[in-house]
Design a protein around this motif. Structure first.
Motif, PDB file in Angstrom:
ATOM      1  N   ILE A 130      30.504   6.326  18.616  1.00 16.11           N
ATOM      2  CA  ILE A 130      29.381   7.255  18.778  1.00 16.11           C
ATOM      3  C   ILE A 130      29.836   8.689  18.517  1.00 16.11           C
ATOM      4  O   ILE A 130      29.141   9.466  17.855  1.00 16.11           O
ATOM      5  N   ALA A 131      31.027   9.045  19.014  1.00 16.43           N
ATOM      6  CA  ALA A 131      31.550  10.399  18.781  1.00 16.43           C
ATOM      7  C   ALA A 131      31.702  10.660  17.286  1.00 16.43           C
ATOM      8  O   ALA A 131      31.328  11.725  16.782  1.00 16.43           O
ATOM      9  N   GLY A 132      32.257   9.687  16.559  1.00 24.47           N
ATOM     10  CA  GLY A 132      32.409   9.846  15.111  1.00 24.47           C
ATOM     11  C   GLY A 132      31.081   9.935  14.400  1.00 24.47           C
ATOM     12  O   GLY A 132      30.902  10.749  13.473  1.00 24.47           O
ATOM     13  N   MET A 133      30.101   9.128  14.826  1.00 24.70           N
ATOM     14  CA  MET A 133      28.781   9.157  14.206  1.00 24.70           C
ATOM     15  C   MET A 133      28.093  10.499  14.452  1.00 24.70           C
ATOM     16  O   MET A 133      27.403  11.029  13.573  1.00 24.70           O
ATOM     17  N   ASN A 137      24.996  10.303   6.882  1.00 19.25           N
ATOM     18  CA  ASN A 137      26.402  10.228   7.280  1.00 19.25           C
ATOM     19  C   ASN A 137      26.565   9.407   8.553  1.00 19.25           C
ATOM     20  O   ASN A 137      27.497   8.606   8.678  1.00 19.25           O
ATOM     21  N   MET A 138      25.655   9.613   9.506  1.00 19.05           N
ATOM     22  CA  MET A 138      25.724   8.856  10.750  1.00 19.05           C
ATOM     23  C   MET A 138      25.600   7.360  10.475  1.00 19.05           C
ATOM     24  O   MET A 138      26.334   6.541  11.047  1.00 19.05           O
ATOM     25  N   GLY A 180      28.561   4.612  10.971  1.00 16.34           N
ATOM     26  CA  GLY A 180      28.268   3.464  11.827  1.00 16.34           C
ATOM     27  C   GLY A 180      28.574   2.150  11.140  1.00 16.34           C
ATOM     28  O   GLY A 180      29.101   1.216  11.763  1.00 16.34           O
ATOM     29  N   ARG A 181      28.267   2.064   9.843  1.00 14.73           N
ATOM     30  CA  ARG A 181      28.554   0.832   9.100  1.00 14.73           C
ATOM     31  C   ARG A 181      30.055   0.614   8.950  1.00 14.73           C
ATOM     32  O   ARG A 181      30.563  -0.496   9.106  1.00 14.73           O
ATOM     33  N   THR A 209      22.642   0.777  18.363  1.00 17.10           N
ATOM     34  CA  THR A 209      23.285   2.061  18.670  1.00 17.10           C
ATOM     35  C   THR A 209      22.806   3.134  17.708  1.00 17.10           C
ATOM     36  O   THR A 209      22.476   4.260  18.117  1.00 17.10           O
ATOM     37  N   PHE A 210      22.754   2.802  16.408  1.00 14.89           N
ATOM     38  CA  PHE A 210      22.292   3.771  15.415  1.00 14.89           C
ATOM     39  C   PHE A 210      20.841   4.169  15.675  1.00 14.89           C
ATOM     40  O   PHE A 210      20.497   5.357  15.636  1.00 14.89           O
ATOM     41  N   ILE A 211      19.980   3.185  15.940  1.00 12.99           N
ATOM     42  CA  ILE A 211      18.557   3.476  16.146  1.00 12.99           C
ATOM     43  C   ILE A 211      18.365   4.391  17.354  1.00 12.99           C
ATOM     44  O   ILE A 211      17.622   5.381  17.298  1.00 12.99           O
ATOM     45  N   LEU A 212      19.052   4.073  18.455  1.00 10.90           N
ATOM     46  CA  LEU A 212      18.927   4.879  19.660  1.00 10.90           C
ATOM     47  C   LEU A 212      19.521   6.270  19.476  1.00 10.90           C
ATOM     48  O   LEU A 212      18.958   7.270  19.945  1.00 10.90           O
TER      49      LEU A 212
END
Length: 380
Positions: free
Chosen positions: A120-123, A134-135, A139-140, A148-151
């Motif tokens: 999450i920190a990296g995203m 980029n996020m 994430g991929r 996690t991405f959607i939220l």
């Protein structure tokens, strides 16, 4: 299908209402069309019993940005950009450093709350240096859960909406209390906005706007086609970079530069983008354990902004350059136009767009480096 069509029509036409409201009502004029459009999208997404198509909202937002960029650039004073470069480059670098530090510190503090804390920190570094693309890419690569991405995206839109309202209303006045004003007056263009008053849209404006819109469509088609040819698929970063480069090159033509109303038309397209983006912030998705992610996002964004402003003030960077660089990193190129309009500083549009695209290029590298660095420090 009919509901989706109505949703798209709402996105396209509400900006007209927002502009009219700004002409007739004092409160609407203070808030500005961008804020009204974002709030309209946000409210429509959170009405009880209403379920908007997230896919339609995303598609409209993805189409609006590349169309708007050339329109914003056609009237830009490209030859004056090098004289504005130094404070912008310094502030942009400080914004990137601030995003990495904020995500690293907050992520370390949240390491006991979720097993994906370092991902999450990296995203979040990716989105606060570059953008949503980029996020998603980070994430991929890190194999983060789709939920996690959607939220994270929903939390980012909710938190980002609050900061956007601040940028478009009081930010410049608040920061001027302890930061230098923008002083490159010789290079700043008059910031008249005939496009924000529908009564000034004459036949001459409409003819030039139609020509500019057609030319922008051609540049977008060329940019997307070239990207497909080279990469065999659509890549957002390279495509936007090429479209921006084409817009800059075409703006050097005196005939294109003289087209009336293209900048204002670009702003209108961005208003459509704001309605669509606001509609993606469905707070009903933020419930239960996802509140932790909202706090994670708010903490990272807030700390990154505070660090960036503080470091820029220490380096004696002016207010407008700081806010444009903050916009370029937090939001990417899409909101440079509205924020420079709020700052009444048209000279920073082109450089701001360029830095926003630079953030898209750097976001993946810095985000992945942050995530892997935190995992290594934690011994995971």
């Amino acid at each position: 299908m009919a509901m989706t069509a109505l949703q798209v029509v709402f996105f396209l036409l509400f900006p007209l209402l927002a502009i009219r409201m700004g002409e007739r009502f004092r409160v609407a004029r203070i808030l500005g069309p961008v804020t009204l459009c974002y709030l309209a999208g946000f409210l429509s997404a959170n009405l009880p019993g209403v379920k908007l198509s997230q896919a339609a909202s995303m598609q409209v937002s993805e189409v609006a940005v590349p169309l708007a960029i050339p329109l914003l650039l056609f009237s830009a004073n490209v030859r004056g950009w090098p004289k504005l470069a130094r404070p912008l480059l310094i502030s942009f670098s400080l914004a990137c450093v601030s995003a990495v530090l904020a995500a690293g510190l907050v992520g370390w503090g949240f390491r006991g709350e979720t097993p994906e804390w370092w991902k999450i920190a990296g995203m979040l570094v990716g989105v606060y240096v570059g953008g949503t693309a980029n996020m998603a890419a980070i994430g991929r690569v890190l194999e983060a859960h789709n939920e996690t991405f959607i939220l994270l995206n929903t939390a980012d839109l909710a938190a980002g909406g609050v900061y956007l309202i601040f940028l478009l209303t009081f930010a410049q006045r608040v920061l001027l209390r302890f930061m230098r004003p923008f002083t490159a007056l010789a290079h700043a263009e008059p910031f008249a906005h005939p496009g924000e008053s529908l009564g000034t849209w004459t036949k001459s404006h409409l003819r030039d706007m139609a020509l500019g819109f057609g030319l922008s469509g051609v540049l977008v088609a060329v940019g997307l086609g070239a990207t497909l040819l080279v990469f065999q698929k659509l890549e957002a970063g390279p495509a936007l970079l090429l479209i921006t480069s084409l817009g800059i090159a075409v703006s050097l033509s005196k005939r294109v530069h003289a087209l009336v109303g293209t900048y204002e038309l670009g702003e209108y397209v961005l208003l459509v983008f704001c309605v669509a983006m606001g509609s993606l912030a469905d707070l009903r998705m933020l419930s239960g354990g996802s509140v932790t992610l909202l706090l994670f996002v708010v903490a990272v964004m807030g700390l990154a902004i505070v660090l960036h402003v503080a470091l820029s003030a220490l380096c004696r960077i002016d207010v407008d350059s700081t806010l444009v660089c903050s916009t370029a990193t937090i939001y990417g190129p899409a909101l440079i136009g509205p924020v420079t309009a709020a700052l009444r500083n048209r000279a920073l549009v082109g450089p701001g767009l360029t830095l926003g695209l630079a953030g898209l290029a750097l976001g993946n590298y810095l985000g992945l480096a942050t995530a892997w660095g935190l995992r290594w420090l934690a011994g995971e």
